[in-house]
Design a protein around this motif. Structure first.
Motif, PDB file in Angstrom:
ATOM      1  N   LEU A  31       0.852  -1.185   0.000  1.00 16.41           N
ATOM      2  CA  LEU A  31       0.000   0.000   0.000  1.00 16.41           C
ATOM      3  C   LEU A  31       0.888   1.235   0.000  1.00 16.41           C
ATOM      4  O   LEU A  31       1.490   1.590   1.015  1.00 16.41           O
ATOM      5  N   ARG A  32       0.977   1.889  -1.144  1.00 16.25           N
ATOM      6  CA  ARG A  32       1.810   3.090  -1.278  1.00 16.25           C
ATOM      7  C   ARG A  32       0.962   4.320  -0.960  1.00 16.25           C
ATOM      8  O   ARG A  32       0.086   4.707  -1.746  1.00 16.25           O
ATOM      9  N   ALA A  33       1.218   4.928   0.158  1.00 15.35           N
ATOM     10  CA  ALA A  33       0.437   6.097   0.591  1.00 15.35           C
ATOM     11  C   ALA A  33       1.121   6.724   1.792  1.00 15.35           C
ATOM     12  O   ALA A  33       1.688   6.014   2.633  1.00 15.35           O
ATOM     13  N   PRO A  34       1.080   8.037   1.898  1.00 16.33           N
ATOM     14  CA  PRO A  34       1.628   8.687   3.096  1.00 16.33           C
ATOM     15  C   PRO A  34       0.681   8.494   4.265  1.00 16.33           C
ATOM     16  O   PRO A  34      -0.505   8.176   4.077  1.00 16.33           O
ATOM     17  N   VAL A 141       0.883  -6.684   5.052  1.00 16.14           N
ATOM     18  CA  VAL A 141       0.544  -5.379   4.486  1.00 16.14           C
ATOM     19  C   VAL A 141       1.785  -4.507   4.631  1.00 16.14           C
ATOM     20  O   VAL A 141       2.195  -4.186   5.747  1.00 16.14           O
ATOM     21  N   ALA A 142       2.399  -4.162   3.503  1.00 15.93           N
ATOM     22  CA  ALA A 142       3.603  -3.341   3.486  1.00 15.93           C
ATOM     23  C   ALA A 142       3.201  -1.890   3.229  1.00 15.93           C
ATOM     24  O   ALA A 142       2.750  -1.547   2.134  1.00 15.93           O
ATOM     25  N   LEU A 161       3.706 -10.306  -2.796  1.00 14.85           N
ATOM     26  CA  LEU A 161       2.479  -9.601  -2.435  1.00 14.85           C
ATOM     27  C   LEU A 161       1.580  -9.506  -3.660  1.00 14.85           C
ATOM     28  O   LEU A 161       1.978  -8.981  -4.700  1.00 14.85           O
ATOM     29  N   ALA A 162       0.339  -9.996  -3.539  1.00 17.28           N
ATOM     30  CA  ALA A 162      -0.556 -10.067  -4.691  1.00 17.28           C
ATOM     31  C   ALA A 162      -0.994  -8.694  -5.161  1.00 17.28           C
ATOM     32  O   ALA A 162      -1.098  -8.444  -6.359  1.00 17.28           O
ATOM     33  N   PHE A 163      -1.247  -7.775  -4.237  1.00 22.75           N
ATOM     34  CA  PHE A 163      -1.846  -6.480  -4.580  1.00 22.75           C
ATOM     35  C   PHE A 163      -0.820  -5.369  -4.399  1.00 22.75           C
ATOM     36  O   PHE A 163      -0.171  -5.280  -3.345  1.00 22.75           O
ATOM     37  N   HIS A 164      -0.695  -4.513  -5.413  1.00 25.00           N
ATOM     38  CA  HIS A 164       0.141  -3.320  -5.331  1.00 25.00           C
ATOM     39  C   HIS A 164      -0.776  -2.123  -5.524  1.00 25.00           C
ATOM     40  O   HIS A 164      -1.179  -1.801  -6.648  1.00 25.00           O
ATOM     41  N   LEU A 165      -1.113  -1.445  -4.422  1.00 30.21           N
ATOM     42  CA  LEU A 165      -2.090  -0.343  -4.452  1.00 30.21           C
ATOM     43  C   LEU A 165      -1.393   0.991  -4.227  1.00 30.21           C
ATOM     44  O   LEU A 165      -0.334   1.059  -3.595  1.00 30.21           O
ATOM     45  N   ASP A 166      -2.001   2.049  -4.750  1.00 27.39           N
ATOM     46  CA  ASP A 166      -1.459   3.393  -4.599  1.00 27.39           C
ATOM     47  C   ASP A 166      -2.587   4.342  -4.200  1.00 27.39           C
ATOM     48  O   ASP A 166      -3.506   4.594  -4.975  1.00 27.39           O
ATOM     49  N   LEU A 167      -2.518   4.840  -2.970  1.00 33.10           N
ATOM     50  CA  LEU A 167      -3.485   5.822  -2.472  1.00 33.10           C
ATOM     51  C   LEU A 167      -2.814   7.163  -2.219  1.00 33.10           C
ATOM     52  O   LEU A 167      -3.309   7.972  -1.442  1.00 33.10           O
ATOM     53  N   GLY A 168      -1.671   7.393  -2.893  1.00 32.40           N
ATOM     54  CA  GLY A 168      -0.889   8.586  -2.620  1.00 32.40           C
ATOM     55  C   GLY A 168      -1.622   9.884  -2.887  1.00 32.40           C
ATOM     56  O   GLY A 168      -1.379  10.878  -2.214  1.00 32.40           O
TER      57      GLY A 168
END
Length: 593
Positions: A31-34, A141-142, A161-168
């Motif tokens: 999960l890429r997000a601040p 969850v990374a 990791l199956a899912f690479h998400l971006d909520l940035g």
């Protein structure tokens, strides 16, 4: 990102949370997000979707092996008089989820231990006199707080990791009510063992992964898990095209490294056959020219779904193969690591005498604890000591001290095109100094022209000073290449003696014409330059040679290439070395800790 884009990103992320909660063990989410409301809302949503009672443990960035894997429980051991094992976070998260904070800065060792738990579902503990095997069936969850493309969690972990998400770019306003309830996720979890995956669906996922340039063998397996979870969430028993499309969007699209061309079979049915006389517009079913349309292949549908999920700007970069010029390494963030006995970041303890470093009291007691019953039984005195410590129990703390990196630019200022080359260097130095402000690194500048070389800019972090000197630098004259390399070597040695890590960046066309004695002899000048380059190779100096010759792209035996080989450095051609690419190449060539 527009409001609709934010809403779509949140809907995709919340759907991924539901799918992950259906089958969480042995997989995970990046999960890429601040830190912020959007990320907190997603984590809370996942916690609600997980089975009742499933643990969710958070691992800090600088977690020790004792806390992660477990080890000797010192307090319990001293009370019991025998070794007592302590359960680590991996075992505590058994049957649930481990949340990794600031995963983009995770060490390779910690990532390897988490990856091993994902693969095996257990950990084997054999340390500090304790031997045990513990279950560690976990999902991960990374939490990725990185900003740049090179700030990512370790590849070994991301691959699992199956899912690479971006909520940035998703704000709190985009967080909507959930579309899937916890009860639906629980029902899907119970149905999951009944889901059937046809052989054609598996083959299609593998074929689609290959067409998207995905070289990981785990990617199609993880996509299949996503498709099975999607099928179960639909209350179905057999995977169909809808489930494969979901797997393509969530598991394959973020891993794509190329954009496959759109083929005719990928054209939507409503757009096919619109030409006059086509089978679609032919009213006579007996028309011999009317032939039935073939349905698109399943892997074509998967690729089309993945293409739709890739942002337009990323798709454009893939289509132009921009990734081939990106640095492969994540170097340049800091200087080489130096193991120190007194200062720096703690990196564990080792056996040693008190004069060899700082005493680590906890590890010393941990080493002495298992021997207490035996030592009390053979004690010759009645001192009544609570803990009997001997010299071989002493543990001293090791520290890792980061060295500052100094990038030494060695610039050829000779010839009529010098100002163009210096313009490239100026742009690169400005980019590097902006990074150095954060990393506390330095930049130096060595210039050679005429019959000598000089250190124009000693190691500094001053952007204004670098720009001022570069703007006033004249060009022209001969090319004393050997003198420039000798001056750079002397400066690099001075930098190394100060405890810093030097990095040499040579910018030249390689056509030296002034030898070490100051005579105009092109052949002797090249020999002297190669000799100076070989001397730089001896101390293992990290180096990058950038060829500014206009004909560099067509010459396999370019002098600058020979100099790069003599230095054991990297070689880069000027046609690809704009300021941004030059800065990236410097990062890639920099020594890594």
């Amino acid at each position: 990102m527009s409001g609709d884009g934010e809403a779509a990103a949140w809907a995709r992320a919340s759907h991924a949370a539901a799918l992950f909660a259906v089958d969480p063990l042995g997989s995970g989410v990046s999960l890429r997000a601040p830190p912020g409301p959007a990320r907190d809302a997603w984590v809370a949503l996942l916690r609600d979707y997980l089975p009742s009672g499933a643990p969710m443990r958070r691992a800090p960035l600088a977690i020790s092996d004792d806390r992660l894997l477990g080890g000797l429980d010192l307090a319990a051991t001293l009370r019991a008089g025998r070794p007592v094992a302590e359960t680590g976070l991996l075992a505590q998260a058994d049957g649930g989820v481990l949340v990794l904070s600031m995963a983009e800065r995770l060490s390779g060792g910690t990532a390897a231990r988490v990856a091993a738990a994902l693969d095996c579902g257990e950990i084997e503990l054999a340390r500090d006199g304790v031997s045990a095997r513990q279950h560690a069936r976990i999902g991960v969850v990374a939490l990725d707080e990185g900003h740049d493309d090179d700030e990512r969690p370790p590849a070994a972990l991301l691959d699992r990791l199956a899912f690479h998400l971006d909520l940035g770019e998703v704000s709190h306003r985009a967080v909507k009510e959930r579309c899937t309830s916890a009860a639906q996720v629980a029902a899907a979890r119970a149905r999951l063992p009944l889901v059937v995956a046809p052989a054609k669906a598996i083959e299609a996922l593998v074929a689609a992964a290959a067409r998207l340039g995905i070289d990981s063998l785990r990617a199609p397996l993880l996509a299949l898990r996503v498709a099975r979870a999607s099928c179960a969430l639909r209350c179905a028993d057999v995977i169909d095209d809808e489930d494969l499309a979901v797997a393509a969007c969530l598991a394959l699209a973020p891993r794509a490294t190329c954009a496959p061309p759109i083929e005719e079979s990928e054209v939507p049915p409503e757009e096919a056959g619109d030409e006059p006389g086509s089978a679609k517009n032919d009213p006579d079913p007996k028309n011999d020219n009317a032939q039935p349309r073939e349905a698109p292949a399943t892997d074509d549908l998967i690729v089309a779904a993945a293409r739709a999920a890739i942002p337009a700007d990323v798709l454009a970069r893939l289509a132009t193969d921009a990734r081939t010029h990106a640095p492969a390494a994540r170097g340049g963030k800091s200087g080489a690591a130096l193991v120190s006995a007194r200062r720096g970041r703690p990196m564990g303890a080792r056996r040693g005498a008190l004069r060899e470093g700082r005493l680590c009291l906890i590890e010393t007691l941990r080493a002495a604890a298992p021997w207490q019953p035996l030592r009390r039984a053979h004690a010759a005195d009645d001192a009544g000591l609570a803990v009997r410590v001997r010299a071989d129990d002493f543990r001293v703390t090791r520290f890792r001290e980061r060295r500052e990196t100094t990038a030494i630019f060695v610039v050829d200022a000779s010839g009529s095109s010098a100002m163009q080359r210096l313009g490239e260097v100026k742009g690169a130095i400005e980019l590097l100094l902006a990074d150095c402000y954060v990393r506390r690194d330095s930049v130096a500048l060595v210039v050679f022209r005429g019959k000598s070389a000089e250190i124009l800019l000693p190691p500094t972090r001053s952007l204004a000073r670098a720009k001022r000197l570069l703007a006033a630098l004249p060009g022209g004259g001969g090319t004393p290449l050997a003198h420039g390399l000798d001056a750079a070597g002397a400066l690099a040695e001075s930098v190394r003696r100060k405890g810093q890590t030097p990095l040499l960046i040579l910018l030249t066309d390689g056509r030296g014409n002034i030898d070490r004695k100051g005579a105009a002899d092109r052949a002797k000048a090249l020999d002297d330059a190669l000799d100076a380059a070989r001397r730089l190779r001896a101390p293992g100096l990290a180096a990058l040679a950038i060829d500014s010759s206009p004909a560099a792209a067509a010459r396999a035996d370019a002098p600058t290439r020979k100099i790069a080989e003599a230095m054991n450095g990297r070689y880069l051609k000027m046609p690809f070395a704009d300021a941004a690419t030059l800065s990236q190449a410097v990062r890639a060539a920099a020594p890594t800790p």
